[in-house]
Design a protein around this motif. Sequence first.
Motif, PDB file in Angstrom:
ATOM      1  N   LEU A 285       0.819  -1.200   0.000  1.00 53.78           N
ATOM      2  CA  LEU A 285       0.000   0.000   0.000  1.00 53.78           C
ATOM      3  C   LEU A 285       0.857   1.256   0.000  1.00 53.78           C
ATOM      4  O   LEU A 285       1.928   1.295   0.600  1.00 53.78           O
ATOM      5  N   ILE A 286       0.413   2.263  -0.690  1.00 56.19           N
ATOM      6  CA  ILE A 286       1.123   3.538  -0.753  1.00 56.19           C
ATOM      7  C   ILE A 286       0.558   4.456   0.324  1.00 56.19           C
ATOM      8  O   ILE A 286      -0.647   4.697   0.386  1.00 56.19           O
ATOM      9  N   ASP A 287       1.422   4.947   1.164  1.00 57.16           N
ATOM     10  CA  ASP A 287       0.998   5.803   2.272  1.00 57.16           C
ATOM     11  C   ASP A 287       0.962   7.255   1.819  1.00 57.16           C
ATOM     12  O   ASP A 287       1.967   7.814   1.407  1.00 57.16           O
ATOM     13  N   THR A 288      -0.207   7.862   1.872  1.00 52.50           N
ATOM     14  CA  THR A 288      -0.351   9.237   1.389  1.00 52.50           C
ATOM     15  C   THR A 288      -0.211  10.278   2.491  1.00 52.50           C
ATOM     16  O   THR A 288      -0.212  11.464   2.219  1.00 52.50           O
ATOM     17  N   ASP A 289      -0.117   9.822   3.730  1.00 48.30           N
ATOM     18  CA  ASP A 289      -0.029  10.774   4.835  1.00 48.30           C
ATOM     19  C   ASP A 289       0.943  10.200   5.865  1.00 48.30           C
ATOM     20  O   ASP A 289       0.547   9.539   6.805  1.00 48.30           O
ATOM     21  N   THR A 290       2.214  10.422   5.660  1.00 49.71           N
ATOM     22  CA  THR A 290       3.216   9.763   6.489  1.00 49.71           C
ATOM     23  C   THR A 290       4.203  10.774   7.039  1.00 49.71           C
ATOM     24  O   THR A 290       4.472  11.804   6.425  1.00 49.71           O
ATOM     25  N   THR A 291       4.741  10.452   8.183  1.00 48.35           N
ATOM     26  CA  THR A 291       5.770  11.305   8.773  1.00 48.35           C
ATOM     27  C   THR A 291       7.166  10.890   8.310  1.00 48.35           C
ATOM     28  O   THR A 291       8.142  11.523   8.677  1.00 48.35           O
ATOM     29  N   GLU A 292       7.253   9.827   7.517  1.00 46.42           N
ATOM     30  CA  GLU A 292       8.551   9.394   7.025  1.00 46.42           C
ATOM     31  C   GLU A 292       9.110  10.414   6.040  1.00 46.42           C
ATOM     32  O   GLU A 292       8.374  11.064   5.304  1.00 46.42           O
ATOM     33  N   SER A 293      10.432  10.503   5.995  1.00 43.10           N
ATOM     34  CA  SER A 293      11.077  11.428   5.073  1.00 43.10           C
ATOM     35  C   SER A 293      10.930  10.940   3.641  1.00 43.10           C
ATOM     36  O   SER A 293      10.743   9.748   3.386  1.00 43.10           O
ATOM     37  N   LYS A 294      11.054  11.883   2.720  1.00 42.51           N
ATOM     38  CA  LYS A 294      10.988  11.523   1.306  1.00 42.51           C
ATOM     39  C   LYS A 294      12.118  10.563   0.950  1.00 42.51           C
ATOM     40  O   LYS A 294      11.960   9.668   0.115  1.00 42.51           O
ATOM     41  N   ARG A 295      13.272  10.743   1.611  1.00 47.50           N
ATOM     42  CA  ARG A 295      14.396   9.860   1.339  1.00 47.50           C
ATOM     43  C   ARG A 295      14.056   8.410   1.661  1.00 47.50           C
ATOM     44  O   ARG A 295      14.329   7.498   0.875  1.00 47.50           O
ATOM     45  N   ILE A 296      13.408   8.182   2.806  1.00 43.02           N
ATOM     46  CA  ILE A 296      13.051   6.821   3.203  1.00 43.02           C
ATOM     47  C   ILE A 296      12.034   6.234   2.235  1.00 43.02           C
ATOM     48  O   ILE A 296      12.145   5.082   1.806  1.00 43.02           O
ATOM     49  N   ILE A 297      11.025   7.033   1.885  1.00 40.90           N
ATOM     50  CA  ILE A 297       9.988   6.545   0.969  1.00 40.90           C
ATOM     51  C   ILE A 297      10.596   6.178  -0.375  1.00 40.90           C
ATOM     52  O   ILE A 297      10.282   5.134  -0.963  1.00 40.90           O
ATOM     53  N   THR A 298      11.500   7.032  -0.866  1.00 36.96           N
ATOM     54  CA  THR A 298      12.134   6.775  -2.156  1.00 36.96           C
ATOM     55  C   THR A 298      13.075   5.582  -2.076  1.00 36.96           C
ATOM     56  O   THR A 298      13.071   4.712  -2.956  1.00 36.96           O
ATOM     57  N   CYS A 636      -6.713   8.836   4.430  1.00 36.84           N
ATOM     58  CA  CYS A 636      -6.388   7.560   3.771  1.00 36.84           C
ATOM     59  C   CYS A 636      -4.950   7.147   4.083  1.00 36.84           C
ATOM     60  O   CYS A 636      -4.190   6.745   3.200  1.00 36.84           O
ATOM     61  N   ASN A 637      -4.565   7.254   5.335  1.00 34.02           N
ATOM     62  CA  ASN A 637      -3.209   6.909   5.759  1.00 34.02           C
ATOM     63  C   ASN A 637      -3.150   5.405   6.012  1.00 34.02           C
ATOM     64  O   ASN A 637      -3.458   4.910   7.083  1.00 34.02           O
ATOM     65  N   TYR A 638      -2.715   4.657   4.999  1.00 34.58           N
ATOM     66  CA  TYR A 638      -2.742   3.204   5.084  1.00 34.58           C
ATOM     67  C   TYR A 638      -1.754   2.660   6.100  1.00 34.58           C
ATOM     68  O   TYR A 638      -1.952   1.569   6.644  1.00 34.58           O
ATOM     69  N   LYS A 639      -0.698   3.389   6.346  1.00 42.31           N
ATOM     70  CA  LYS A 639       0.273   2.921   7.327  1.00 42.31           C
ATOM     71  C   LYS A 639      -0.378   2.756   8.699  1.00 42.31           C
ATOM     72  O   LYS A 639      -0.093   1.800   9.428  1.00 42.31           O
ATOM     73  N   ILE A 640      -1.234   3.688   9.053  1.00 43.32           N
ATOM     74  CA  ILE A 640      -1.968   3.600  10.320  1.00 43.32           C
ATOM     75  C   ILE A 640      -3.149   2.645  10.185  1.00 43.32           C
ATOM     76  O   ILE A 640      -3.393   1.801  11.058  1.00 43.32           O
ATOM     77  N   LEU A 641      -3.875   2.753   9.097  1.00 44.41           N
ATOM     78  CA  LEU A 641      -5.116   1.996   8.959  1.00 44.41           C
ATOM     79  C   LEU A 641      -4.894   0.488   8.910  1.00 44.41           C
ATOM     80  O   LEU A 641      -5.754  -0.279   9.355  1.00 44.41           O
ATOM     81  N   GLN A 642      -3.747   0.039   8.386  1.00 41.27           N
ATOM     82  CA  GLN A 642      -3.546  -1.405   8.317  1.00 41.27           C
ATOM     83  C   GLN A 642      -3.451  -2.023   9.716  1.00 41.27           C
ATOM     84  O   GLN A 642      -3.618  -3.227   9.875  1.00 41.27           O
ATOM     85  N   GLN A 643      -3.203  -1.200  10.733  1.00 38.47           N
ATOM     86  CA  GLN A 643      -3.217  -1.694  12.102  1.00 38.47           C
ATOM     87  C   GLN A 643      -4.637  -1.912  12.630  1.00 38.47           C
ATOM     88  O   GLN A 643      -4.824  -2.496  13.694  1.00 38.47           O
ATOM     89  N   HIS A 644      -5.625  -1.428  11.862  1.00 40.29           N
ATOM     90  CA  HIS A 644      -7.021  -1.560  12.281  1.00 40.29           C
ATOM     91  C   HIS A 644      -7.820  -2.425  11.312  1.00 40.29           C
ATOM     92  O   HIS A 644      -9.049  -2.363  11.282  1.00 40.29           O
ATOM     93  N   CYS A 645      -7.121  -3.234  10.512  1.00 40.19           N
ATOM     94  CA  CYS A 645      -7.783  -4.072   9.510  1.00 40.19           C
ATOM     95  C   CYS A 645      -7.812  -5.535   9.940  1.00 40.19           C
ATOM     96  O   CYS A 645      -6.913  -6.016  10.620  1.00 40.19           O
ATOM     97  N   VAL A 646      -8.848  -6.214   9.523  1.00 38.21           N
ATOM     98  CA  VAL A 646      -8.863  -7.673   9.549  1.00 38.21           C
ATOM     99  C   VAL A 646      -8.970  -8.137   8.092  1.00 38.21           C
ATOM    100  O   VAL A 646      -9.595  -7.472   7.264  1.00 38.21           O
ATOM    101  N   GLY A 647      -8.352  -9.253   7.789  1.00 38.72           N
ATOM    102  CA  GLY A 647      -8.417  -9.795   6.440  1.00 38.72           C
ATOM    103  C   GLY A 647      -9.478 -10.868   6.355  1.00 38.72           C
ATOM    104  O   GLY A 647      -9.434 -11.858   7.086  1.00 38.72           O
ATOM    105  N   LEU A 648     -10.450 -10.674   5.476  1.00 40.54           N
ATOM    106  CA  LEU A 648     -11.518 -11.650   5.296  1.00 40.54           C
ATOM    107  C   LEU A 648     -11.298 -12.400   3.981  1.00 40.54           C
ATOM    108  O   LEU A 648     -11.035 -11.783   2.942  1.00 40.54           O
TER     109      LEU A 648
END
Length: 689
Positions: A285-298, A636-648
Amino acid sequence: MTALARPGQTLLAHSLGVSDRMSKYSPLPKWGALLGLLHDYGKYRPTWVEGMQRINNGEIIGRLPHHALEGGLLLLRHQPKAETLAILIASHHTGLPDVSEHKEKLKTELDDHQWMIDQAYTQTLKQQLQQADLGTLGQWLNCTPLQRAQRLRMMYGALILSDRQDAAQWQSPQYDSISALAKRLNDWYQNKYPKPDRGLNLKRWEFYQACREGAKHHPGWLSVRGPCGISKTWSVMQMALDHAALYSKKRVIYCVPWTAILEQSYDQYSEVLGNQNVIGHWSTLIDTDTTESKRIITARQWWDAPIIATTLVQLFNVLLNHTGSAAQRMPALKDAVIVIDEVQGIPNELVETCIALLNQLVQDHGVSIVLSTATMPDYTKLKIAPMECLSDHDYYFSAPELHRVNYEFRTQPWEWDAMADEIKRSGKTSTLIVTNTVAACTDCYQVMQQLEGYTIYRYAADMPPAHRRVVLQQIKATVTNRQKVIVCATSAIETGVQLDCDQGYRENTGIDSIVQFAGRINREGSQDTATVTVFRTAQKYTPPPGAEARCVATSRALALGTDLHSSTVLEQYSRWLSDNAKLDYNYLHNLGHLNWRTVSEKWQMITPTQAVLVDPRLWSQNSAVIAEYDRAVAACNYKILQQHCVGLYSCKYKKSKAAGLITVQDNGLAFWSGSYTEGLGVTTDYDAD
């Protein structure tokens, strides 16, 4: 009119830049440089040149013409026998194809006589065509079909990486050297865990030192067998870093089957070795709202760091997925040390394919593979012979300090009520029960709740990770405080979770899982011995994929003895699984025919699930957790949201959605609107099996 590759960058500069990077990344530097120069040749087409100039001037226009095919056609004009390389150029925006898809396209006539080509480009092309030797290319492609497919994939990955890095004007950051990281980890370990005098911690210290010595083995296939609780997390990473430093490897790629282990290991490695040196990658998943630096993401896109922590799913995605976004990480595998921790987690039916792909990396790209587990499979049939890095691994398995449990195998099916009665009679303070299915876990939990004087917890995959983390903290506190507790769980608790319960009950499964489970019983050796009871349920549950075969293999192996660390028993277990593996699709055969796209579409390492969000208000009153969740939903911050997901699984997802229990928003996020309780997780009123 100057030809532009994109606004602000001339086509000549980009072509030369990609060519230069390809000369460094490509397995054939001179051919790689030529492909890099040719890859965007189609951007000299007048319609592209005019359109890009208008965009550069601020105009908004429609889609520009495709440009990838022309470079391949130009290569064939000069080198008709380089068809496979022409296909790599022609597909550099669409992903690796099945070769048959592009053969007709390459018969297209290239009409470039009126194009205004930079003189420097023409001169460079002439030089590189003279340097690209067909004999060298022929020798390189004169190999096994699988090697040819993966060598071409490496070349393709290098082209995608070079193209994207030049477009981004990427310069790799200054990381700490592998040697410095190896020393840092050793200094930290020696300070935190000085040599003890005796007991379990002495065995852990000896194991660590043995791994350091094992790092001196020659590069290739290496293996480390160590019992659960021996602290392999630090020892194996130290060994990998020492080996990489000794043999000038570029990075360590640490892979595990399960994210539960990975998240914990990533946090530990980052803390000790430095966040800037460790990149974690376990989500597509691509995180659109992250505190990570651009360097880390790249850097994560290209696995550009000395240490990569990732999953087996992501590793084999790099090796098999046809897309450029996956293949661009191929060059990061060259001259790497790849640690496969808990290697028994590779699905049995895929072992042959996975080992063959890894072996190609060893043979062609200077890779060392370190296999690590307590239950090492037998790979003799697959024609690899990993070097055992510990001079006497049986010493650790036979050590009294690590013989913490006895196994008892129940042959008759068991009712949950009978198990509850036995637990009560045992008088043990803490009991861990693990089942093969969520449904069995739920039934067990409901029966155990009838016991008075016990705190009962449930820990299962139908609870989101954020909730499981809170429950695990409660479980650990209860166990540590010696309060009477029963934990009903699925296999989610067997990996990456450190517990120390007095006794355990494990539903019959594979020997490797039973041994993993036993690592949560009497972990610190506070009892002389503890009992792990392996049982079968009286009630029938739909087994997970592969479970029945693993149970049969366990029964066959146990006929040779009940010492689950015996090499004889483990070899019999893995050999039976291997001999009876069923593969619906021959990946290696089809890769050999260069059917990259089809192989990619059929590859499936884990049974896919669909993520559904569970609002933390259903299980928590923590205002901070709820506020973070609400912000993540809004962004739509998937980095956070995946901690609140269950896989069906697909069936349950479709039924739940049809029943109105799932709401899907326009942005694609799916929310659980059915019943969720702290004790039972996601529940429905229908049979989802």
